[in-house]
Design a protein around this motif. Sequence first.
Motif, short mmCIF file in Angstrom:
data_model
loop_
_atom_site.label_atom_id
_atom_site.label_comp_id
_atom_site.label_asym_id
_atom_site.label_seq_id
_atom_site.Cartn_x
_atom_site.Cartn_y
_atom_site.Cartn_z
N THR A 2 123.40 -84.94 48.09
CA THR A 2 123.57 -85.54 46.77
C THR A 2 122.67 -84.82 45.77
OG1 THR A 2 123.38 -87.54 45.41
CG2 THR A 2 121.82 -87.32 47.26
N MET A 3 123.19 -84.64 44.56
CA MET A 3 122.39 -84.09 43.47
C MET A 3 121.67 -85.19 42.71
SD MET A 3 125.15 -81.25 42.09
CE MET A 3 124.09 -80.57 40.80
N LYS A 4 121.94 -86.44 43.06
CA LYS A 4 121.29 -87.59 42.43
C LYS A 4 119.98 -87.85 43.17
CE LYS A 4 125.87 -89.42 41.35
NZ LYS A 4 126.85 -90.52 41.59
N ILE A 5 118.96 -87.10 42.82
CA ILE A 5 117.74 -87.03 43.65
C ILE A 5 116.61 -87.93 43.17
CG2 ILE A 5 118.27 -84.69 44.42
CD1 ILE A 5 116.32 -83.65 42.33
N TYR A 6 116.79 -88.67 42.09
CA TYR A 6 115.70 -89.44 41.50
C TYR A 6 114.96 -90.30 42.54
CZ TYR A 6 113.23 -92.86 38.60
OH TYR A 6 112.27 -93.66 38.05
N HIS A 7 115.70 -91.04 43.35
CA HIS A 7 115.07 -91.98 44.30
C HIS A 7 114.52 -91.27 45.54
CE1 HIS A 7 116.19 -95.50 42.02
NE2 HIS A 7 117.43 -95.06 41.93
N TYR A 8 114.77 -89.98 45.67
CA TYR A 8 114.28 -89.25 46.83
C TYR A 8 113.02 -88.42 46.53
CZ TYR A 8 118.92 -90.28 48.74
OH TYR A 8 120.05 -90.92 49.19
N LEU A 9 112.69 -88.27 45.26
CA LEU A 9 111.55 -87.43 44.88
C LEU A 9 110.22 -88.11 45.20
CD1 LEU A 9 112.83 -86.03 41.47
CD2 LEU A 9 112.66 -84.80 43.65
N ARG A 10 109.25 -87.33 45.54
CA ARG A 10 107.94 -87.83 45.93
C ARG A 10 107.10 -88.17 44.70
NH1 ARG A 10 105.97 -83.34 50.11
NH2 ARG A 10 103.96 -84.29 49.54
N THR A 11 106.13 -89.05 44.90
CA THR A 11 105.24 -89.46 43.79
C THR A 11 103.78 -89.23 44.16
OG1 THR A 11 105.25 -91.74 44.64
CG2 THR A 11 106.87 -91.19 42.93
N ASP A 12 103.55 -88.29 45.07
CA ASP A 12 102.17 -87.99 45.49
C ASP A 12 101.76 -86.57 45.11
OD1 ASP A 12 103.92 -86.75 47.22
OD2 ASP A 12 102.75 -87.16 49.02
N SER A 13 102.16 -86.15 43.91
CA SER A 13 101.85 -84.78 43.50
C SER A 13 100.34 -84.59 43.33
CB SER A 13 102.55 -84.47 42.17
OG SER A 13 101.77 -84.90 41.07
N PRO A 14 99.86 -83.36 43.46
CA PRO A 14 98.43 -83.08 43.30
C PRO A 14 98.02 -82.86 41.85
CG PRO A 14 99.56 -81.08 43.93
CD PRO A 14 100.61 -82.17 43.90
N TYR A 15 98.97 -82.99 40.91
CA TYR A 15 98.70 -82.60 39.54
C TYR A 15 98.00 -83.70 38.73
CZ TYR A 15 101.80 -78.83 40.82
OH TYR A 15 102.37 -77.76 41.47
N LYS A 16 97.25 -83.25 37.73
CA LYS A 16 96.55 -84.16 36.82
C LYS A 16 96.88 -83.78 35.38
CE LYS A 16 92.24 -81.48 37.05
NZ LYS A 16 92.80 -80.38 37.84
N LYS A 17 96.43 -84.61 34.45
CA LYS A 17 96.73 -84.41 33.04
C LYS A 17 96.34 -83.02 32.57
CE LYS A 17 96.24 -86.86 28.61
NZ LYS A 17 95.96 -85.70 27.75
N ASP A 18 97.23 -82.40 31.82
CA ASP A 18 97.08 -81.07 31.21
C ASP A 18 97.28 -79.91 32.18
OD1 ASP A 18 96.64 -82.09 28.64
OD2 ASP A 18 94.49 -82.30 28.99
#
Length: 293
Positions: free
Chosen positions: A146-162
Amino acid sequence: MQIEVGKRQKLKVIKKVEFGVYLAPEAGTLRAVGPKAGMPQDGAEERVLLPAKQVPAGCSVGDELEVFVYRDSRDRLISTTARPALCVGEVAVLTVVQTGKVGAFLDWGLEKDLFLPFREQTRPVKTGDSFPAALYVDKSGRLCATMKIYHYLRTDSPYKKDDRVTGYLYEISRQFGAFVAVDDKYSALIPPREMYGQLKAGERIEARVAAVHEDGKLDLSVRDKAYLMIGKDAQRVMEAVERAGGMLPFNDKAAPELIRARMQMSKNEFKRAVGHLLKEGKVEITETGIRKK
């Protein structure tokens, strides 16, 4: 424990045959995988075939093998020691190898290409296109993309503001903004207030992390911080003035909607840029516009 379609798992060799070996969660399990959605059936042993060409040399009954379980072209449960690009619930960048009347087929590292139904496409695709896709099991127990990937994406990225990030813009909503898969796996959004330029679904973008929410999702901006953008914005305004013959037909008191449509800036960004040009003595403001000096 039972055999799971679409996942890598460790199974034991319970029987050797001429055309391969049969694997099971553990010897003697009295359940079988049925024809639909991997449903178990009582009264038989739950097992899956690993074809002979996939069997490691010296393999014996009782050995444990890590395999990926899927369905072959005849819809039979089968396993492989090959590692596909993704398992159920995961997202990976896949390439279209063929399109047909019912959908497209993607290369995911196995002999049998992965089916992408039309209903799971967020835009038309053609052979050679590459994009992030997720893997799921449909109602018939088959693996699909599926190209409808919103609910499959992770939310533990290492990134911070800026932080600066890159990602794939997979969907645009007038209400919510532009949805981005950062590094093709992390959930991110460009809010409407941060949408500048001609953003298009299917393109890769570079952006700045504007905020990190408590749930781990990212807000992005395609513009740098204000103090870094003043010079670039001032140059853009000056170029617009020159293209208009030396007189831009609106000033910094114009409606925010007009400024965004004409300049791809917010009203505050436009005012800062015009102020910068005023200090440099390059323009003057009139009641109806901005004139080059």
